[in-house]
Scaffold this motif. Structure first.
Motif, PDB file in Angstrom:
ATOM      1  N   VAL A  28    -129.386 -49.930 -25.313  1.00 56.90           N
ATOM      2  CA  VAL A  28    -128.061 -50.002 -25.316  1.00 56.90           C
ATOM      3  C   VAL A  28    -127.555 -50.705 -26.988  1.00 56.90           C
ATOM      4  O   VAL A  28    -126.766 -50.060 -27.578  1.00 56.90           O
ATOM      5  N   PHE A  29    -128.608 -51.345 -26.926  1.00 59.51           N
ATOM      6  CA  PHE A  29    -128.447 -52.344 -27.861  1.00 59.51           C
ATOM      7  C   PHE A  29    -128.984 -50.952 -29.218  1.00 59.51           C
ATOM      8  O   PHE A  29    -128.008 -51.313 -30.356  1.00 59.51           O
ATOM      9  N   MET A  30    -129.818 -50.221 -29.378  1.00 55.38           N
ATOM     10  CA  MET A  30    -129.639 -48.748 -29.850  1.00 55.38           C
ATOM     11  C   MET A  30    -127.755 -48.418 -30.375  1.00 55.38           C
ATOM     12  O   MET A  30    -128.326 -47.801 -31.869  1.00 55.38           O
ATOM     13  N   SER A  31    -127.674 -48.115 -29.431  1.00 57.15           N
ATOM     14  CA  SER A  31    -126.974 -47.597 -29.178  1.00 57.15           C
ATOM     15  C   SER A  31    -125.321 -48.214 -29.510  1.00 57.15           C
ATOM     16  O   SER A  31    -124.411 -47.868 -30.424  1.00 57.15           O
ATOM     17  N   MET A  32    -125.954 -49.368 -29.625  1.00 57.31           N
ATOM     18  CA  MET A  32    -124.862 -50.099 -29.919  1.00 57.31           C
ATOM     19  C   MET A  32    -124.434 -50.763 -30.722  1.00 57.31           C
ATOM     20  O   MET A  32    -123.063 -50.927 -32.138  1.00 57.31           O
ATOM     21  N   VAL A  33    -125.740 -50.989 -32.098  1.00 58.33           N
ATOM     22  CA  VAL A  33    -125.426 -51.810 -33.036  1.00 58.33           C
ATOM     23  C   VAL A  33    -126.054 -50.948 -34.211  1.00 58.33           C
ATOM     24  O   VAL A  33    -125.783 -51.139 -35.489  1.00 58.33           O
ATOM     25  N   VAL A  34    -127.066 -49.789 -34.250  1.00 56.20           N
ATOM     26  CA  VAL A  34    -127.264 -49.070 -34.725  1.00 56.20           C
ATOM     27  C   VAL A  34    -126.248 -47.535 -35.130  1.00 56.20           C
ATOM     28  O   VAL A  34    -125.912 -47.373 -36.416  1.00 56.20           O
ATOM     29  N   SER A  35    -125.769 -46.956 -33.979  1.00 58.33           N
ATOM     30  CA  SER A  35    -124.873 -45.840 -34.231  1.00 58.33           C
ATOM     31  C   SER A  35    -123.576 -46.068 -34.634  1.00 58.33           C
ATOM     32  O   SER A  35    -123.881 -44.834 -35.426  1.00 58.33           O
ATOM     33  N   GLY A  36    -123.518 -46.822 -35.167  1.00 52.73           N
ATOM     34  CA  GLY A  36    -121.998 -46.850 -35.734  1.00 52.73           C
ATOM     35  C   GLY A  36    -122.223 -46.619 -37.230  1.00 52.73           C
ATOM     36  O   GLY A  36    -121.382 -45.957 -37.669  1.00 52.73           O
ATOM     37  N   PRO A  37    -122.686 -47.599 -37.747  1.00 52.75           N
ATOM     38  CA  PRO A  37    -123.154 -47.044 -39.567  1.00 52.75           C
ATOM     39  C   PRO A  37    -124.018 -45.802 -39.468  1.00 52.75           C
ATOM     40  O   PRO A  37    -123.885 -45.656 -40.179  1.00 52.75           O
ATOM     41  N   VAL A  38    -124.469 -45.897 -38.486  1.00 57.09           N
ATOM     42  CA  VAL A  38    -125.103 -44.048 -38.700  1.00 57.09           C
ATOM     43  C   VAL A  38    -124.053 -42.787 -38.579  1.00 57.09           C
ATOM     44  O   VAL A  38    -124.488 -42.082 -39.627  1.00 57.09           O
ATOM     45  N   ARG A  39    -123.092 -43.304 -38.276  1.00 59.44           N
ATOM     46  CA  ARG A  39    -122.883 -42.213 -37.898  1.00 59.44           C
ATOM     47  C   ARG A  39    -121.877 -41.918 -39.417  1.00 59.44           C
ATOM     48  O   ARG A  39    -121.162 -41.556 -40.046  1.00 59.44           O
ATOM     49  N   PHE A  40    -120.793 -43.632 -39.727  1.00 55.95           N
ATOM     50  CA  PHE A  40    -120.829 -43.459 -40.826  1.00 55.95           C
ATOM     51  C   PHE A  40    -121.139 -42.986 -42.141  1.00 55.95           C
ATOM     52  O   PHE A  40    -120.557 -42.390 -42.900  1.00 55.95           O
ATOM     53  N   ILE A  41    -122.563 -43.067 -42.202  1.00 58.56           N
ATOM     54  CA  ILE A  41    -123.929 -42.419 -43.733  1.00 58.56           C
ATOM     55  C   ILE A  41    -123.680 -40.694 -43.758  1.00 58.56           C
ATOM     56  O   ILE A  41    -123.597 -40.253 -44.265  1.00 58.56           O
ATOM     57  N   LEU A  42    -123.810 -40.516 -41.593  1.00 53.18           N
ATOM     58  CA  LEU A  42    -123.310 -39.140 -41.440  1.00 53.18           C
ATOM     59  C   LEU A  42    -122.488 -38.229 -42.251  1.00 53.18           C
ATOM     60  O   LEU A  42    -122.873 -37.123 -42.498  1.00 53.18           O
ATOM     61  N   SER A  43    -121.542 -39.051 -41.839  1.00 58.23           N
ATOM     62  CA  SER A  43    -120.399 -38.644 -42.287  1.00 58.23           C
ATOM     63  C   SER A  43    -120.233 -38.198 -43.792  1.00 58.23           C
ATOM     64  O   SER A  43    -119.453 -37.613 -44.291  1.00 58.23           O
ATOM     65  N   GLY A  44    -121.272 -38.899 -44.308  1.00 57.11           N
ATOM     66  CA  GLY A  44    -120.249 -38.663 -46.432  1.00 57.11           C
ATOM     67  C   GLY A  44    -120.315 -39.970 -46.593  1.00 57.11           C
ATOM     68  O   GLY A  44    -119.756 -39.866 -47.515  1.00 57.11           O
ATOM     69  N   ASN A  45    -119.059 -41.326 -45.213  1.00 54.03           N
ATOM     70  CA  ASN A  45    -119.367 -41.943 -45.930  1.00 54.03           C
ATOM     71  C   ASN A  45    -120.374 -43.053 -46.766  1.00 54.03           C
ATOM     72  O   ASN A  45    -121.409 -43.499 -46.030  1.00 54.03           O
ATOM     73  N   ASP A  46    -119.588 -43.657 -48.047  1.00 52.99           N
ATOM     74  CA  ASP A  46    -121.130 -44.970 -48.673  1.00 52.99           C
ATOM     75  C   ASP A  46    -121.766 -46.193 -47.709  1.00 52.99           C
ATOM     76  O   ASP A  46    -119.654 -46.569 -48.383  1.00 52.99           O
ATOM     77  N   LEU A  47    -122.237 -46.508 -47.424  1.00 47.31           N
ATOM     78  CA  LEU A  47    -121.998 -48.014 -46.694  1.00 47.31           C
ATOM     79  C   LEU A  47    -122.810 -48.601 -47.321  1.00 47.31           C
ATOM     80  O   LEU A  47    -124.001 -48.746 -47.738  1.00 47.31           O
ATOM     81  N   GLY A  48    -122.469 -49.502 -48.048  1.00 42.89           N
ATOM     82  CA  GLY A  48    -123.320 -50.753 -48.821  1.00 42.89           C
ATOM     83  C   GLY A  48    -123.931 -51.623 -47.892  1.00 42.89           C
ATOM     84  O   GLY A  48    -123.921 -51.364 -47.123  1.00 42.89           O
ATOM     85  N   ARG A  49    -125.132 -52.702 -48.460  1.00 41.14           N
ATOM     86  CA  ARG A  49    -125.520 -52.999 -47.915  1.00 41.14           C
ATOM     87  C   ARG A  49    -125.007 -53.826 -47.164  1.00 41.14           C
ATOM     88  O   ARG A  49    -125.500 -54.524 -46.201  1.00 41.14           O
ATOM     89  N   GLU A  50    -124.025 -55.095 -48.096  1.00 39.88           N
ATOM     90  CA  GLU A  50    -123.567 -55.655 -47.611  1.00 39.88           C
ATOM     91  C   GLU A  50    -122.615 -55.098 -46.224  1.00 39.88           C
ATOM     92  O   GLU A  50    -122.475 -56.000 -44.991  1.00 39.88           O
ATOM     93  N   ASP A  51    -121.828 -54.113 -46.093  1.00 41.64           N
ATOM     94  CA  ASP A  51    -121.455 -53.278 -44.842  1.00 41.64           C
ATOM     95  C   ASP A  51    -122.444 -53.690 -44.469  1.00 41.64           C
ATOM     96  O   ASP A  51    -121.859 -54.040 -43.016  1.00 41.64           O
ATOM     97  N   ILE A  52    -123.628 -53.263 -44.399  1.00 45.02           N
ATOM     98  CA  ILE A  52    -123.794 -52.959 -42.858  1.00 45.02           C
ATOM     99  C   ILE A  52    -124.640 -54.221 -42.420  1.00 45.02           C
ATOM    100  O   ILE A  52    -124.533 -53.975 -41.314  1.00 45.02           O
ATOM    101  N   ASP A  53    -124.746 -55.159 -44.078  1.00 42.48           N
ATOM    102  CA  ASP A  53    -125.099 -56.270 -42.653  1.00 42.48           C
ATOM    103  C   ASP A  53    -124.511 -57.154 -42.262  1.00 42.48           C
ATOM    104  O   ASP A  53    -124.418 -57.346 -40.643  1.00 42.48           O
ATOM    105  N   ARG A  54    -123.122 -57.078 -42.744  1.00 46.76           N
ATOM    106  CA  ARG A  54    -121.950 -57.678 -42.314  1.00 46.76           C
ATOM    107  C   ARG A  54    -121.673 -56.654 -40.113  1.00 46.76           C
ATOM    108  O   ARG A  54    -121.196 -57.338 -39.219  1.00 46.76           O
TER     109      ARG A  54
END
Length: 224
Positions: free
Chosen positions: A182-208
């Motif tokens: 559940v942790f992986m789905s809740m914490v990791v999946s969101g940023p990963v979906r953004f990255i796979l869709s071509g959106n650039d997430l900076g380090r600060e945004d990922i950290d936040r």
């Protein structure tokens, strides 16, 4: 007068026996196998399953189609093996996973999440995840392959931490393995979906994003 001596002509030299190439060593055979899978993976990542051909893959690795088919019965079998090879190359080692452990539980969870996100954020990691997502309707088993090799070791490591924290009374989790997933789905999946869709997430945004989700997860896991 001296008699002239007549030398007998030397017999013709026997032609050298052709040098026969011996059977490849186990190491050479393994290297050829890995080269084939690496080449196939590049073709599948760049072209997708449908457009990639055995002919082009065999030509690039200097093999015949017959040699490829002697190893893999068909293109789906080669595809599955190539995805497995790519997943193994992408997966974090146990030492790297263990290095996420920090003195503070929150920081440990942040480190675990960022490790998983970083692996998908590499160019090959992004291409591999997109390929799996695209072809999963045709090969539903490749999701399980990816999970078992790339995700499960981290999930099990996290489950062990959650179990220890629960035993110490700092968390209240009755199923650590499920909670880790559940942790992986809740914490990791969101940023990963953004990255796979071509959106650039900076380090600060990922950290936040990660820290916000970690706080929510820990809040929900607190003893009541």
């Amino acid at each position: 007068m001296h008699e002239r001596t007549h030398r007998k002509p030397s017999p013709p030299k026997a032609a050298a026996a052709p040098v026969r190439a011996g059977r490849p060593t186990r190491e050479q055979a393994r290297a050829r196998q890995e080269a084939l899978l690496d080449c196939a993976l590049v073709h599948f990542l760049e072209k997708g399953f449908e457009a990639a051909t055995i002919e082009a893959i065999a030509a690039d690795v200097n093999m015949t189609k017959r040699t490829v088919y002697a190893r893999y019965a068909d293109k789906p079998a080669l595809f599955r093996a190539a995805v497995c090879r790519g997943t193994e190359r992408l997966a974090a080692t146990q030492d790297v996973i263990s290095a996420t452990r920090a003195d503070d539980l929150k920081e440990t969870l942040v480190n675990i999440a960022k490790l998983r996100i970083a692996l998908v954020s590499t160019p090959e990691g992004t291409k591999l995840q997109r390929l799996i997502n695209t072809e999963s309707y045709r090969f539903p088993d490749i999701f399980q392959t990816y999970y078992d090799i790339a995700a499960l070791p981290t999930v099990q490591f996290l489950a062990g931490i959650l179990e220890v924290e629960t035993a110490a009374g700092r968390l209240a989790i009755d199923d650590p393995l499920l909670a880790a997933n559940v942790f992986m789905s809740m914490v990791v999946s969101g940023p990963v979906r953004f990255i796979l869709s071509g959106n650039d997430l900076g380090r600060e945004d990922i950290d936040r994003r990660v820290r916000f989700a970690v706080r929510l997860f820990l809040k929900g896991a607190e003893p009541r």
